[in-house]
Design a protein around this motif. Structure first.
Motif, PDB file in Angstrom:
ATOM      1  N   LEU A 165      11.734   7.163   0.414  1.00  0.00           N
ATOM      2  CA  LEU A 165      12.589   6.895  -0.749  1.00  0.00           C
ATOM      3  C   LEU A 165      11.926   6.056  -1.829  1.00  0.00           C
ATOM      4  CD1 LEU A 165      15.854   6.173   1.276  1.00  0.00           C
ATOM      5  CD2 LEU A 165      15.178   8.328   0.202  1.00  0.00           C
ATOM      6  N   GLY A 166      10.777   5.464  -1.518  1.00  0.00           N
ATOM      7  CA  GLY A 166      10.016   4.737  -2.521  1.00  0.00           C
ATOM      8  C   GLY A 166      10.655   3.443  -2.994  1.00  0.00           C
ATOM      9  N   ASN A 167      10.288   3.049  -4.205  1.00  0.00           N
ATOM     10  CA  ASN A 167      10.737   1.773  -4.752  1.00  0.00           C
ATOM     11  C   ASN A 167      12.242   1.724  -5.015  1.00  0.00           C
ATOM     12  OD1 ASN A 167       8.082   1.004  -4.667  1.00  0.00           O
ATOM     13  ND2 ASN A 167       7.733   1.157  -6.882  1.00  0.00           N
ATOM     14  N   ALA A 168      12.856   2.885  -5.195  1.00  0.00           N
ATOM     15  CA  ALA A 168      14.302   2.909  -5.436  1.00  0.00           C
ATOM     16  C   ALA A 168      15.039   2.306  -4.245  1.00  0.00           C
ATOM     17  CB  ALA A 168      14.769   4.343  -5.682  1.00  0.00           C
ATOM     18  N   PHE A 169      14.587   2.629  -3.045  1.00  0.00           N
ATOM     19  CA  PHE A 169      15.186   2.074  -1.830  1.00  0.00           C
ATOM     20  C   PHE A 169      15.012   0.564  -1.788  1.00  0.00           C
ATOM     21  CE2 PHE A 169      14.119   0.548   2.479  1.00  0.00           C
ATOM     22  CZ  PHE A 169      15.363   0.678   3.090  1.00  0.00           C
ATOM     23  N   LEU A 170      13.810   0.107  -2.134  1.00  0.00           N
ATOM     24  CA  LEU A 170      13.538  -1.328  -2.106  1.00  0.00           C
ATOM     25  C   LEU A 170      14.359  -2.071  -3.155  1.00  0.00           C
ATOM     26  CD1 LEU A 170       9.661  -1.254  -1.651  1.00  0.00           C
ATOM     27  CD2 LEU A 170      11.349  -1.963   0.050  1.00  0.00           C
ATOM     28  N   GLY A 225       0.776  -1.236   0.000  1.00  0.00           N
ATOM     29  CA  GLY A 225       0.000   0.000   0.000  1.00  0.00           C
ATOM     30  C   GLY A 225       0.806   1.283   0.000  1.00  0.00           C
ATOM     31  N   ILE A 226       2.131   1.216   0.203  1.00  0.00           N
ATOM     32  CA  ILE A 226       2.942   2.431   0.150  1.00  0.00           C
ATOM     33  C   ILE A 226       3.268   2.742  -1.302  1.00  0.00           C
ATOM     34  CG2 ILE A 226       5.081   3.557   0.865  1.00  0.00           C
ATOM     35  CD1 ILE A 226       5.175   1.701   3.274  1.00  0.00           C
ATOM     36  N   HIS A 227       2.774   3.851  -1.801  1.00  0.00           N
ATOM     37  CA  HIS A 227       2.961   4.196  -3.207  1.00  0.00           C
ATOM     38  C   HIS A 227       4.351   4.759  -3.450  1.00  0.00           C
ATOM     39  CE1 HIS A 227       2.115   5.739  -7.228  1.00  0.00           C
ATOM     40  NE2 HIS A 227       1.007   5.039  -7.200  1.00  0.00           N
ATOM     41  N   ASN A 228       4.900   4.467  -4.614  1.00  0.00           N
ATOM     42  CA  ASN A 228       6.231   4.955  -4.980  1.00  0.00           C
ATOM     43  C   ASN A 228       6.267   6.477  -5.073  1.00  0.00           C
ATOM     44  OD1 ASN A 228       8.979   4.704  -5.949  1.00  0.00           O
ATOM     45  ND2 ASN A 228       8.198   5.207  -7.975  1.00  0.00           N
ATOM     46  N   ASP A 229       5.159   7.080  -5.474  1.00  0.00           N
ATOM     47  CA  ASP A 229       5.059   8.539  -5.584  1.00  0.00           C
ATOM     48  C   ASP A 229       4.621   9.091  -4.225  1.00  0.00           C
ATOM     49  OD1 ASP A 229       3.966  11.191  -6.001  1.00  0.00           O
ATOM     50  OD2 ASP A 229       3.918  10.774  -8.147  1.00  0.00           O
ATOM     51  N   SER A 230       5.493   9.823  -3.562  1.00  0.00           N
ATOM     52  CA  SER A 230       5.191  10.297  -2.207  1.00  0.00           C
ATOM     53  C   SER A 230       3.992  11.231  -2.168  1.00  0.00           C
ATOM     54  CB  SER A 230       6.417  11.002  -1.609  1.00  0.00           C
ATOM     55  OG  SER A 230       6.804  12.107  -2.413  1.00  0.00           O
ATOM     56  N   GLY A 278       8.689  -4.386   7.553  1.00  0.00           N
ATOM     57  CA  GLY A 278       7.640  -3.775   8.357  1.00  0.00           C
ATOM     58  C   GLY A 278       8.195  -2.692   9.262  1.00  0.00           C
ATOM     59  N   ARG A 279       9.484  -2.807   9.578  1.00  0.00           N
ATOM     60  CA  ARG A 279      10.147  -1.825  10.432  1.00  0.00           C
ATOM     61  C   ARG A 279      10.904  -0.772   9.620  1.00  0.00           C
ATOM     62  NH1 ARG A 279      10.916  -6.873  12.930  1.00  0.00           N
ATOM     63  NH2 ARG A 279      12.992  -7.143  12.024  1.00  0.00           N
ATOM     64  N   GLN A 280      10.759  -0.822   8.306  1.00  0.00           N
ATOM     65  CA  GLN A 280      11.446   0.125   7.427  1.00  0.00           C
ATOM     66  C   GLN A 280      10.453   1.017   6.689  1.00  0.00           C
ATOM     67  OE1 GLN A 280      14.656   0.599   7.045  1.00  0.00           O
ATOM     68  NE2 GLN A 280      15.807  -1.269   7.388  1.00  0.00           N
ATOM     69  N   GLN A 281       9.241   1.118   7.203  1.00  0.00           N
ATOM     70  CA  GLN A 281       8.206   1.867   6.485  1.00  0.00           C
ATOM     71  C   GLN A 281       8.556   3.337   6.290  1.00  0.00           C
ATOM     72  OE1 GLN A 281       4.054   0.978   7.484  1.00  0.00           O
ATOM     73  NE2 GLN A 281       4.772  -0.780   8.656  1.00  0.00           N
ATOM     74  N   GLY A 282       9.267   3.920   7.258  1.00  0.00           N
ATOM     75  CA  GLY A 282       9.669   5.315   7.124  1.00  0.00           C
ATOM     76  C   GLY A 282      10.534   5.542   5.897  1.00  0.00           C
ATOM     77  N   LYS A 283      11.511   4.669   5.693  1.00  0.00           N
ATOM     78  CA  LYS A 283      12.400   4.795   4.532  1.00  0.00           C
ATOM     79  C   LYS A 283      11.661   4.503   3.229  1.00  0.00           C
ATOM     80  CE  LYS A 283      16.947   4.057   6.554  1.00  0.00           C
ATOM     81  NZ  LYS A 283      18.200   3.257   6.524  1.00  0.00           N
ATOM     82  N   ILE A 284      10.733   3.537   3.272  1.00  0.00           N
ATOM     83  CA  ILE A 284       9.976   3.224   2.051  1.00  0.00           C
ATOM     84  C   ILE A 284       9.094   4.421   1.682  1.00  0.00           C
ATOM     85  CG2 ILE A 284       8.346   1.649   0.955  1.00  0.00           C
ATOM     86  CD1 ILE A 284       9.218  -0.470   3.022  1.00  0.00           C
ATOM     87  N   ASN A 285       8.466   5.042   2.692  1.00  0.00           N
ATOM     88  CA  ASN A 285       7.652   6.230   2.438  1.00  0.00           C
ATOM     89  C   ASN A 285       8.491   7.357   1.858  1.00  0.00           C
ATOM     90  OD1 ASN A 285       4.669   6.347   3.406  1.00  0.00           O
ATOM     91  ND2 ASN A 285       5.667   5.106   4.960  1.00  0.00           N
TER      92      ASN A 285
END
Length: 209
Positions: A186-191, A88-93, A177-184
């Motif tokens: 930096l988006g898919n690039a981080f993943l 559910g975290i979208h790549n576009d902030s 699940g504990r990295q949601q801040g970074k995913i929010n």
């Protein structure tokens, strides 16, 4: 003066982009009493059927997300074996933030059976754009009480493609699940740089009768 004009132009451009990507009126769209939708993923398709009676506000939000094209390259970032697959975290902030307006809480009507869907939430009225699929019978989630809320209201069930859901990469477990801040942030690039095996929802759409 020149700097002020540049700032004004930037604000106008930002507002224009925001209007194209998200419209507040979308949040008022009511779902049909039942509907079916297809999710195309990196592991194949799965179909769901949503029933508004189970969680009217929750099903409305699910319908809105699908109807207005939210699910484009959305990471299935948290896959905990024999528990849940969450996305559910979208790549576009900008899009992600726009859909984070929480909806009102509702009681649990339908049990969290295997292959049912529910919104994740972390407190009162926090269901918004993150959803999980139960990978097993998780009835303890029906009555789990914390942060002023009780349980996770089911909004839909998987009706086909269960075998594809079970293929979602789960080797990272609950780490993301504990990295949601970074995913929010930096988006898919981080993943893709740090967790390249994560699966994605490529797109989702309503299946017309």
């Amino acid at each position: 003066m020149r700097n002020k004009l540049i700032l004004l132009a930037s604000i106008v451009l930002f507002a224009s982009c925001a209007t194209k990507k998200f419209k507040a009126k979308w949040l008022d769209k009511k779902a049909p009493e039942t509907f079916k939708a297809r999710f195309e993923t990196t592991q194949g398709n799965f179909d769901i059927e949503a029933t508004r009676e189970w969680s009217p506000k929750g099903v409305d939000r699910l319908y809105q997300l699908i109807k207005y094209g939210y699910y484009k390259d959305v990471a299935i970032y948290r896959v905990v074996p024999n528990f849940v697959a969450q996305f559910g975290i979208h790549n576009d902030s900008l899009i992600n933030k726009s859909w984070q307006k929480g909806i009102e809480d509702e009681p649990v009507i339908r049990k969290n059976d295997s292959m049912t869907l529910a919104f994740a939430r972390g407190g009162v009225n926090t269901r918004s754009n993150q959803i999980f699929i139960n990978l097993k019978e998780n009835h303890r989630l029906d009555k789990l009480a914390y942060s002023g809320v009780t349980g996770f209201p089911v909004i839909a069930k998987v009706i086909s493609g269960q075998e594809n859901i079970l293929k979602f990469y789960d080797g990272y477990g609950d780490k993301l699940g504990r990295q949601q801040g970074k995913i929010n942030q930096l988006g898919n690039a981080f993943l893709k740089e740090n967790y390249p095996k994560v699966d994605y929802i490529l797109k989702a759409y309503i299946i017309k009768k």
